[in-house]
Design a protein around this motif. Structure first.
Motif, mmCIF file in Angstrom:
data_model
loop_
_atom_site.group_PDB
_atom_site.id
_atom_site.type_symbol
_atom_site.label_atom_id
_atom_site.label_comp_id
_atom_site.label_asym_id
_atom_site.label_seq_id
_atom_site.Cartn_x
_atom_site.Cartn_y
_atom_site.Cartn_z
ATOM 1 N N ARG A 119 0.841 -1.210 0.000
ATOM 2 C CA ARG A 119 0.000 0.000 0.000
ATOM 3 C C ARG A 119 0.868 1.249 0.000
ATOM 4 O O ARG A 119 0.623 2.192 -0.756
ATOM 5 N N ARG A 120 1.894 1.269 0.833
ATOM 6 C CA ARG A 120 2.767 2.448 0.908
ATOM 7 C C ARG A 120 3.592 2.600 -0.369
ATOM 8 O O ARG A 120 3.807 3.719 -0.847
ATOM 9 N N GLU A 122 2.726 1.669 -3.332
ATOM 10 C CA GLU A 122 1.812 2.134 -4.365
ATOM 11 C C GLU A 122 1.621 3.641 -4.304
ATOM 12 O O GLU A 122 1.408 4.299 -5.333
ATOM 13 N N ARG A 123 1.704 4.204 -3.090
ATOM 14 C CA ARG A 123 1.544 5.646 -2.919
ATOM 15 C C ARG A 123 2.831 6.411 -3.219
ATOM 16 O O ARG A 123 2.886 7.619 -3.033
ATOM 17 N N GLU A 125 5.816 5.845 -1.733
ATOM 18 C CA GLU A 125 6.724 5.881 -0.599
ATOM 19 C C GLU A 125 7.795 4.801 -0.738
ATOM 20 O O GLU A 125 7.685 3.894 -1.580
ATOM 21 N N ASP A 222 -7.207 -0.223 3.748
ATOM 22 C CA ASP A 222 -7.349 0.854 2.775
ATOM 23 C C ASP A 222 -8.501 1.795 3.070
ATOM 24 O O ASP A 222 -8.425 2.986 2.760
#
Length: 299
Positions: A119-120, A122-123, A125, A222
């Motif tokens: 998730r991170r 994908e952002r 980071e 999410d």
């Protein structure tokens, strides 16, 4: 009407949906924090190309976060080896294979930190291994922990059922070794009855867990949708995509089985790749471009 043999995944998903019917709506009516929760995202139909793309993205995440993933997942083969050594006690031998097979039931919870890394990333980071543990302090921790307990309860129930099945079939025989257990299971009528019954019950439990958790854990990380809504969304996704969902379950089971073969060492790669890929499967299942109303037929 002629009787037909139904897909166990679809049967389990429909049974779960009936059992959870109204639960999400009831939670939304409780007031307080529930009033501010997000609506579950729209679901979309996926195909095998989506699964292949999720696996490719999971592999890319594993390569990018290899050190973090290995650190997180090295515990799994160690636990497997400890279980194998414990099975040197002949009294525990009959539970060795059910325990190994049951790992798939708790696998979605075991990969929660990997979802967060994906998730991170994908952002945009550059996540560190400590980010995998930040879910503990996040608002998602409560529902994630509750769903983990639910899967743990299913695993305990499976182990109890496996012990009862063994007692009812091969209980009169005390295997002296793993080879002796394999001989009893593969060369006696009681052994084949045990295999058939275990496959039927274990398959039903696995299908139920798959339907309830295939996208619910990533969704809880999410979005603030609440546990009932996340599980219902996961079940509806399964009903919308029974073929791909079943294929995904087979891929997960096969990868975990292969990972266990060389003294469980393969789990160090299989678990993180599958964990990262699960995040990307969730993103494809709930992509912003999902056609409006794609899941309305399941309402």
């Amino acid at each position: 009407m002629a009787n037909t043999i139904r897909n166990p995944l679809v049967w389990s998903a429909e049974a779960l949906e009936r059992a959870l019917g109204g639960l999400s709506e009831a939670g939304a009516r409780l007031g307080g924090a529930a009033d501010g929760r997000e609506a579950p995202p729209a679901l979309r139909r996926i195909g095998m190309e989506d699964i292949r793309a999720a696996l490719r993205a999971g592999w890319d995440d594993f390569l990018a976060c290899r050190t973090h993933a290995l650190l997180l997942c090295v515990i799994y083969p160690l636990v497997g080896l400890a279980a194998w050594m414990a099975a040197a006690d002949a009294r525990l031998l009959p539970l060795l294979f059910p325990a190994a097979a049951g790992f798939a039931l708790i696998g979605p919870a075991a990969a929660i930190g990997l979802y967060e890394l994906s998730r991170r990333r994908e952002r945009g980071e550059s996540p560190s291994w400590i980010d995998a543990f930040r879910v503990i302090g996040s608002p998602a921790f409560g529902p994630v922990f509750a769903l983990t307990l639910m899967l743990g309860a299913v695993f305990v129930a499976w182990m109890a059922i496996a012990a009862a099945l063994y007692a009812a079939t091969l209980g009169a025989h005390a295997p002296a070794s793993l080879a002796d257990l394999a001989r009893l299971a593969l060369t006696t009528p009681e052994g084949w009855a045990l295999i058939a019954a275990s496959a039927a019950v274990g398959g039903l439990l696995a299908a139920t867990v798959l339907a309830a958790s295939v996208i619910s854990f990533p969704m809880l990380l999410d979005r603030d949708v609440g546990l009932p809504a996340a599980v219902v969304a996961s079940v509806r996704f399964t009903l919308l995509n029974p073929g791909p969902a079943l294929a995904w379950g087979a891929i997960v089971a096969g990868a975990l089985a292969l990972g266990m073969l060389p003294l469980f060492a393969g789990l160090v790669v299989a678990v993180p790749v599958l964990g990262h890929a699960t995040w990307h499967l969730y993103r494809r299942a709930t992509a912003p471009e999902a056609e409006p109303g794609a899941d309305k037929a399941l309402a």
